[in-house]
Write a protein that holds these residues in place. Sequence first.
Motif, short mmCIF file in Angstrom:
data_model
loop_
_atom_site.label_atom_id
_atom_site.label_comp_id
_atom_site.label_asym_id
_atom_site.label_seq_id
_atom_site.Cartn_x
_atom_site.Cartn_y
_atom_site.Cartn_z
N LEU A 1 -8.72 -6.76 0.17
CA LEU A 1 -7.28 -6.97 0.05
C LEU A 1 -6.57 -5.63 -0.20
CD1 LEU A 1 -5.53 -9.50 0.16
CD2 LEU A 1 -5.61 -9.61 -2.33
N ALA A 2 -7.13 -4.84 -1.14
CA ALA A 2 -6.52 -3.55 -1.47
C ALA A 2 -6.50 -2.63 -0.25
CB ALA A 2 -7.27 -2.90 -2.63
N ILE A 3 -7.61 -2.59 0.49
CA ILE A 3 -7.65 -1.72 1.67
C ILE A 3 -6.62 -2.18 2.70
CG2 ILE A 3 -9.08 -0.85 3.55
CD1 ILE A 3 -11.50 -1.19 1.77
N ASN A 4 -6.49 -3.50 2.89
CA ASN A 4 -5.52 -3.99 3.85
C ASN A 4 -4.08 -3.68 3.43
OD1 ASN A 4 -7.20 -5.03 5.88
ND2 ASN A 4 -7.59 -6.87 4.68
N PHE A 5 -3.78 -3.81 2.14
CA PHE A 5 -2.44 -3.44 1.66
C PHE A 5 -2.20 -1.95 1.89
CE2 PHE A 5 -2.37 -7.17 -1.48
CZ PHE A 5 -1.50 -7.88 -0.68
N LEU A 6 -3.22 -1.15 1.58
CA LEU A 6 -3.10 0.30 1.77
C LEU A 6 -2.84 0.62 3.24
CD1 LEU A 6 -3.49 3.25 0.78
CD2 LEU A 6 -5.92 2.97 1.22
N GLY A 7 -3.61 -0.01 4.13
CA GLY A 7 -3.43 0.23 5.56
C GLY A 7 -2.04 -0.15 6.02
N ASP A 8 -1.54 -1.28 5.49
CA ASP A 8 -0.20 -1.73 5.85
C ASP A 8 0.85 -0.73 5.37
OD1 ASP A 8 0.85 -4.02 7.23
OD2 ASP A 8 1.99 -4.42 5.39
N GLY A 9 0.68 -0.25 4.13
CA GLY A 9 1.61 0.74 3.58
C GLY A 9 1.59 2.01 4.39
N LEU A 10 0.39 2.44 4.77
CA LEU A 10 0.27 3.66 5.58
C LEU A 10 0.96 3.48 6.93
CD1 LEU A 10 -3.44 4.78 5.00
CD2 LEU A 10 -1.37 5.92 4.20
N ARG A 11 0.78 2.30 7.53
CA ARG A 11 1.39 2.06 8.83
C ARG A 11 2.91 2.18 8.73
NH1 ARG A 11 -1.05 -1.98 12.23
NH2 ARG A 11 -1.42 -3.13 10.34
N ASP A 12 3.48 1.59 7.68
CA ASP A 12 4.92 1.67 7.47
C ASP A 12 5.38 3.10 7.24
OD1 ASP A 12 5.52 -0.89 7.81
OD2 ASP A 12 6.27 -1.26 5.79
N THR A 13 4.55 3.86 6.50
CA THR A 13 4.92 5.24 6.17
C THR A 13 4.95 6.10 7.43
OG1 THR A 13 3.72 4.90 4.14
CG2 THR A 13 4.34 7.15 4.67
N PHE A 14 3.91 5.92 8.26
CA PHE A 14 3.81 6.75 9.45
C PHE A 14 4.81 6.33 10.51
CE2 PHE A 14 -0.90 7.37 8.36
CZ PHE A 14 -0.60 8.51 7.64
N ASN A 15 5.07 5.03 10.56
CA ASN A 15 5.87 4.52 11.66
C ASN A 15 6.86 3.47 11.17
OD1 ASN A 15 6.89 3.86 14.08
ND2 ASN A 15 4.98 3.13 14.98
#
Lengths: 321, 293
Positions: B275-289
């Motif tokens: 769950l934590a990795i998926n939240f992190l990935g989602d946050g990163l996606r928003d940050t980059f794009n």
Amino acid sequence: MLPFIAKRGIQGVILLIMVSFISFAVMNLAPGNAMQTFINPRMSPQEITRAENALGINKPIPVQYLGWASNLLQGNFGYSVRNGESVTALLKQRAGPTLLLTATSFVLIVFIALVIGVYSAARPYSLVDYLSTTLVFAGISIPSFFFGLTLIYLFSVQLGWFPTSGFESYSAGHQGLALFLDRAWHMALPVCVLTLTGIAGILRHVRSSVSEALRQDYIRTARSKGVGERAILVKHALRNGLIPVVTLLGLSLPAFFAGSVITETIFAWPGMGRLLVDSVFARDYPVSMAINTITAVLVIVGSLVADMLYGLIDPRVRFDG
Amino acid sequence: MSVAAVPKRLAGGRGLGRFTRHRLALISVVVLGLFILIGVFAPLLAPYDPYDLAAGPGGEIQFTSAPSAAFWLGTDALGRDVLSRLIFGTRVSLTIGISAALLALVIGVVLGVLAGFRGGWTDIILSRFTDAVAAFPSLFLILTVSSFVKPSLITTVTIIGLLSWVSTYRLMRGETLKLRHQEYVEAAGALGAGDWRIMFRHILPNAAAPIIVQTTLGVAEAILTESALSFLGLGVQQPIASWGNMLSDARTITVLQSQPWLWLPPGLAILLTVLAINFLGDGLRDTFNPREK
């Protein structure tokens, strides 16, 4: 449309040939050969050679491939190493239960994803929207076996509402409606697992494509003409929500089949997924590779069908690509 | 020339500001950091030997005992301390997840950039091969192949890595096609940079953002695959502990019914980490794009 179908059809055939190469290569990677299971310590070297000739396993690899592939085309997947049963017969027994389980979950997934997805796109930051985000993250993060075990623990062991495993109550000898209800009762928990773990991708896409559609000019036009909000959602937004469902119908099939392996194992469901796990443990390569090959074929056919449905739902898609 | 090699969004401070606004992603970083620390310092943190009979303070040995002051998460059927096994399992599961995702990253990036940059037959062959691999549910192939090989940590990592590079490949190929005709790439070519230099010094760094997101999500998926494989008994083998194989005890109804301390903690550990990795990935996606979503 016809040239499009022909083109996709040819691509599909090429893909199927590639798939058969991979299947054959993996099968040949397996240590040992079919001979070792038939070998008998009292056989003389001449007898072994004769048996090898009969099985065709000392022919050159390309010849072996052609023989295997032509058998495949005739629906003959060889024989189980474990008990000599025909793989095709084994698969026929197991396909029904798997189809029942996966089709039921798939219908549920599509229905729930459309309802929640459209609603949450129409009302962002509402309770339903949070529910949909939670479902998406839970769905991709919960290991299906852990979710399955938890459901068994809560609803079968503690509350006693559902059976812990199995396909039907064989001893009861139900008929007609009673049999149907008994099946449904056995299916409830595994369908829950497959639905939750399979819904994430589709729900996410329905929500994002509907919310994108709601921002388009034609929606504003419809609103200014005085079309009711409900009609806008059902007529315009829902239609846009269907597009990703159809695309994902093809794309998510592999993950969906993978989910059924674990689910069937936990719930002792007599389907193809459990047959795969059993044959993997028994090193029954003909059976496990047949399941691999059939699934790959289903996935390719599925995405082909999805491509064609795509144009029916969305008239903007032109079939010249 | 090296300026082009630094992705703007990674270098800028604005991205960080956007990222910190994702509260869930930030919490996830803390949670993951904790798990990584637990994995790294496992030998210091584990109260008992994870592979041996655990003797309590009074020297008593207990088999399948419920959680107590001496054994916080109880003991298993072989008298081993569950907490110690969970701590060492963290190390094993995280290592496998990260290594397998990195292996998939390397394969996917190298093949993807080659297909996108070379085009022609290279592209056609690689892409059709990828389509064919993608048609198999990866867990099916992973299961089948893992029955040929002797299960070990290395084979588990290799099998998962070798069979989960498809999405990275497709992403990298797409990014390369987009970047190939950018002026700075053509300029580098005109200045005499070789193909490999262009691919890995100019195109790759500019495709870093989506690839990082993809790989983050790949770690989550690899952890799930490893746990499923080990749960079925085909991944990490006893006595080594991994979250997945700790759960496989729960396949017997007695354990499931009356010894929840054996299977709940590792299950929750997998759920929390993924769950934590998926939240992190989602946050990163928003940050980059930020335009997506």
